[in-house]
Write an enzyme that holds these catalytic residues in place. Structure first.
Site, mmCIF file in Angstrom:
data_model
loop_
_atom_site.group_PDB
_atom_site.id
_atom_site.type_symbol
_atom_site.label_atom_id
_atom_site.label_comp_id
_atom_site.label_asym_id
_atom_site.label_seq_id
_atom_site.Cartn_x
_atom_site.Cartn_y
_atom_site.Cartn_z
ATOM 1 C CE LYS A 41 -4.585 -18.472 3.564
ATOM 2 N NZ LYS A 41 -3.902 -17.659 2.569
ATOM 3 C CG ASP B 95 1.690 -14.084 1.731
ATOM 4 O OD1 ASP B 95 0.925 -14.400 0.810
ATOM 5 O OD2 ASP B 95 1.822 -12.924 2.144
ATOM 6 C CE1 TYR C 196 -1.348 -26.267 0.867
ATOM 7 C CE2 TYR C 196 0.567 -24.875 1.252
ATOM 8 C CZ TYR C 196 -0.600 -25.149 0.563
ATOM 9 O OH TYR C 196 -1.006 -24.314 -0.425
ATOM 10 C CE LYS D 152 -6.490 -14.586 4.201
ATOM 11 N NZ LYS D 152 -6.567 -13.518 3.295
ATOM 12 C CB CYS E 208 -0.319 24.585 -9.405
ATOM 13 S SG CYS E 208 0.502 23.138 -10.114
ATOM 14 C CB CYS F 193 1.947 25.399 -13.595
ATOM 15 S SG CYS F 193 0.240 25.387 -13.039
ATOM 16 C CB CYS G 235 -3.363 22.534 -10.850
ATOM 17 S SG CYS G 235 -2.649 23.389 -12.252
ATOM 18 C CB CYS H 274 -0.351 22.205 -15.036
ATOM 19 S SG CYS H 274 0.679 21.672 -13.664
#
Ligand code: IVH
Length: 695
Positions: free
Chosen positions: A136, A138, A247, A341, A435, A438, A453, A458
């Site tokens: 298959k 891709d 195909y 798959k 933070c 800040c 935060c 900030c």
């Protein structure tokens, strides 16, 4: 495709022609040159076994160009010179497929395959079925039509019923012959299906080029292939070095007095190969019964990394065309074929450090920085590890060897740490209490896993909010982008959203890397964004929990955006899709003085705060009906389908609830489908059913 004698003859001709010049003109020389060039294209692009140096090929190609230029009456549409694109800025016309392009049902393990086989045996009454199994590929699917041996049309898959005419671009792909001798088999017209792919090598080369130009690399060869097919300039398509595997023969018309040319699928693949196409002739196998199919699929999976191109599974097809016809199809898939798959790709690498990134809403996200590792078509060097709890659950430590995986297009994940490989030097991951940008204290709400935060000034949040504002799904200010937001912010020109509309274009024009054209484009895009509809502006503001769907609901519920400053929580809760959390968040946003001031400024600048267009179309065919899409949609784009629903008066919901009327299910649907199955009133429909509904 070529007999030994033909090969010898063409090799001799090659040497002869390399010694000729334009002066030796004869019609035969033109015909010989074409035959020789086609032969070498076939060796190079289909067989990957060139027997001529590139510069020698170029020399012969140039000679043919010169002779054809001098004798234009002798040019034929299938001459190798006719691949060279000339229609700049082409537009792609929509055309119907001769036969609808269906997608395949998926299987993931031996049990699923046995189930498929059982159903096919029950329907056919046979005790054993002959199958043809092949990779298959891709990439991006295409359909080709040859009439009287000439390639007359190439189309994208589109919605499966009609696709876009991309003939000019497909002519740039050298493994697709411009003409093929189908008439020798009594075939007058034929429609062929296949996949346009990019080899791993061509993909890497293209991405390296992008990176050198300072652009973002593409995520995977599939995206690169489908993007390439819709390029405006065929010359650019040629540069991408696309490849094609064919195909499937979906349709053919025989000339009078010709016997049926094809009886099996494997016979179709052999025919395509014989006609000069790259079909999975060597990669396929014909087996009796499902056990052989299962073994071949698993063997191939083990070899997938050695292939020069990406495959994401195998396709199992009933070999007899007569039996295929007998089995027929459901509304989505043929009953005679199924995709197997492959499992997600996995790799191990080292977790070197954790970076804490502050997002638009102040959420602090830990991101694992890894030793770069190649995984399923991309190099992975960082992966989000979500939050503190997640890190604890997985017991991740700095210095750990970690197992990572990536399934298809999905974002890579850390599956687990490998404690057996620890040396004792690993360090615990310590979550910051302030933070990282800040330095203000971080907070965590009771029912949340995320540290936040809460300083809305900030720097990180301000920048992220602006990046979101200009982004594609928000105000869609083309050519602005993350890099420019960061650059202009650092230069002090962009402190808040209204600044976007007051940028100093004279100064930008003087910066390195900004030509006049790019500044003009940026200015025009910013100006155009003022006309964006209200729902886009609402979404662009980045109010917590307000996604695109809720933004549309909100836009439709007011006449002016500032009406939200005096909407009560109860009123907000009346709206479709708005729960307590969302309602609170909307109130917090519109009760913030700074936000209201910003909106007033934006209105002065000329942005649309008035709801000019009530989104629902009263009396449309879907009026009053609600929809939700789930899974991978293969027949249309989710955003387009949602727009279509709205244009017909329907609404889009954000989740499965008893308010939902239709759940449209694509491939690999998960929890939403399961939830919907439990609510009797929801109609669960396929993509095809949906197309039928909106017809
Ligand atoms: S057969 C009616 N064979 O996978 C059957 N499809 O989900 C037509 N694909 O849309 C498809 N390799 O784009 C077939 N060897 C192969 C394939 C293949 C890739 C793609 C194709 C299709 C999708 C199905």
């Amino acid at each position: 495709m070529y007999t030994k004698e033909q090969v010898n003859h063409l090799q001799e001709k090659t040497t002869e022609l390399l010694n000729s010049s334009t002066a030796n003109f004869s019609k035969e020389i033109i015909l010989d040159l074409r035959a020789v060039l086609r032969f070498h294209e076939y060796r190079y692009y289909v067989l990957s076994e060139p027997v001529l140096a590139d510069y020698e090929y170029d020399q012969l190609f140039r000679l043919l160009m010169q002779l054809e230029a001098a004798h234009p009456e002798l040019v034929t549409p299938d001459s190798p010179t006719q691949r060279v694109g000339n229609s700049l800025n082409q537009s792609f016309v929509t055309v119907p497929h001769l036969v609808p392009m269906l997608s395949l049902d998926n299987s993931y393990n031996a049990e699923d395959l046995k189930d498929f086989d059982r159903k096919a045996r029950e329907l056919s009454g046979l005790t054993e079925i002959e199958y043809c199994v092949e990779p298959k590929f891709d990439g991006a699917s295409i359909s080709l039509i040859y009439e009287n041996d000439m390639l007359v049309r190439a189309t994208t898959r589109g919605d499966g019923v009609e696709g876009e005419d991309i003939t000019q671009n497909v002519k740039q792909i050298r493994s697709i012959p411009l003409s093929a001798p189908f008439s020798s088999k009594g075939i007058q017209q034929i429609e062929i299906r296949g996949e346009i792919i990019l080899s791993k090598q061509a993909f890497d080369a293209y991405n390296n080029k992008l990176v050198q130009q300072g652009l973002a690399p593409l995520a995977n060869p599939r995206n690169a292939a489908s993007g390439s097919l819709r390029m405006k300039d065929p010359k650019e398509v040629a540069e991408r070095n696309l490849d094609a595997f064919l195909y499937h023969v979906s349709y053919f018309i025989l000339t009078v007095n010709t016997q049926q040319a094809l009886t099996t699928h494997s016979g179709s693949l052999n025919l395509l190969w014989e006609m000069g196409f790259r079909s999975p002739k060597e990669e396929k196998v014909v087996v009796q019964g499902i056990e052989g199919v299962i073994n071949y699929c698993l063997d191939f999976e083990a070899k997938r990394d050695n292939l020069p191109y990406e495959i994401d599974g195998m396709v199992v097809k009933v070999n007899s065309l007569e039996l295929q016809e007998k089995l027929g199809m459901t509304s989505h898939h043929p009953r005679w074929a199924i995709a197997f798959k492959f499992k997600a790709r996995q790799a191990t690498t080292k977790l070197n450090t954790i970076e804490f990134q502050v997002g638009r809403t102040g959420a602090v996200t830990p991101v694992a920085k890894l030793t770069p590792v190649f995984l399923g078509g991309v190099t992975v060097s960082s992966i989000s590890v979500h939050n503190e709890e997640y890190i604890q659950q997985k017991d991740l430590r700095i210095g750990d060897t970690v197992l990572i995986e990536r399934a298809g297009d999905v974002i890579p994940q850390i599956v687990q740490a490998m404690p057996a490989l620890r040396t004792g030097d690993e360090k615990n991951i310590v979550f910051p209490t302030v933070c990282p940008v800040c330095s203000s204290e971080l907070f965590k709400e009771e029912d949340e896993a995320v540290w936040r935060c809460i300083n809305i000034e900030c720097e990180a949040q301000v920048v992220e909010r602006m990046i979101h504002f200009v982004s594609k799904d928000a105000m869609d200010i083309k050519s602005f982008g993350e890099a420019n937001v960061r650059k202009f912010y650092e230069l002090g020109w962009l402190k808040d959203i209204p600044n976007i509309y007051h940028l100093p274009f004279d100064k930008i024009g003087a910066m390195e890397g900004f030509g006049k054209k790019s500044v003009d484009n940026l200015q025009a895009a910013i100006e155009a964004s003022k006309q964006q509809p209200l729902y886009r502006l609402i979404y662009a503001l980045g109010i917590r929990f307000v996604g695109e769907t809720t933004a549309k609901t909100l836009a439709n519920s007011v006449n002016h955006l500032l009406d939200f400053t005096h909407k009560s929580e109860e009123e907000l809760l009346q709206l479709e899709d708005v729960g307590v959390k969302v309602a609170k968040s909307i109130q917090v946003f519109f009760h913030n003085h700074q936000n209201v001031e910003m909106l007033k400024q934006l209105e002065k600048i000329g942005l649309q705060l008035v709801n000019t267009k009530k989104e629902t179309t009263i009396g449309g065919s879907l009026s009053g009906q609600s929809f939700l899409f789930t899974g991978t949609l293969t027949k249309f784009k989710r955003s387009e389908a949602e727009e279509k629903v709205e244009a017909l008066g329907g609404i889009i919901l954000g989740g499965v609830s008893s308010k939902l009327n239709y759940l449209v299910v694509g491939d690999d649907a998960g929890s939403k489908l399961e939830k919907a199955k439990k609510i009797n009133t929801i109609k669960i429909i396929s993509e095809d059913d949906f197309l039928e509904l909106i017809k």
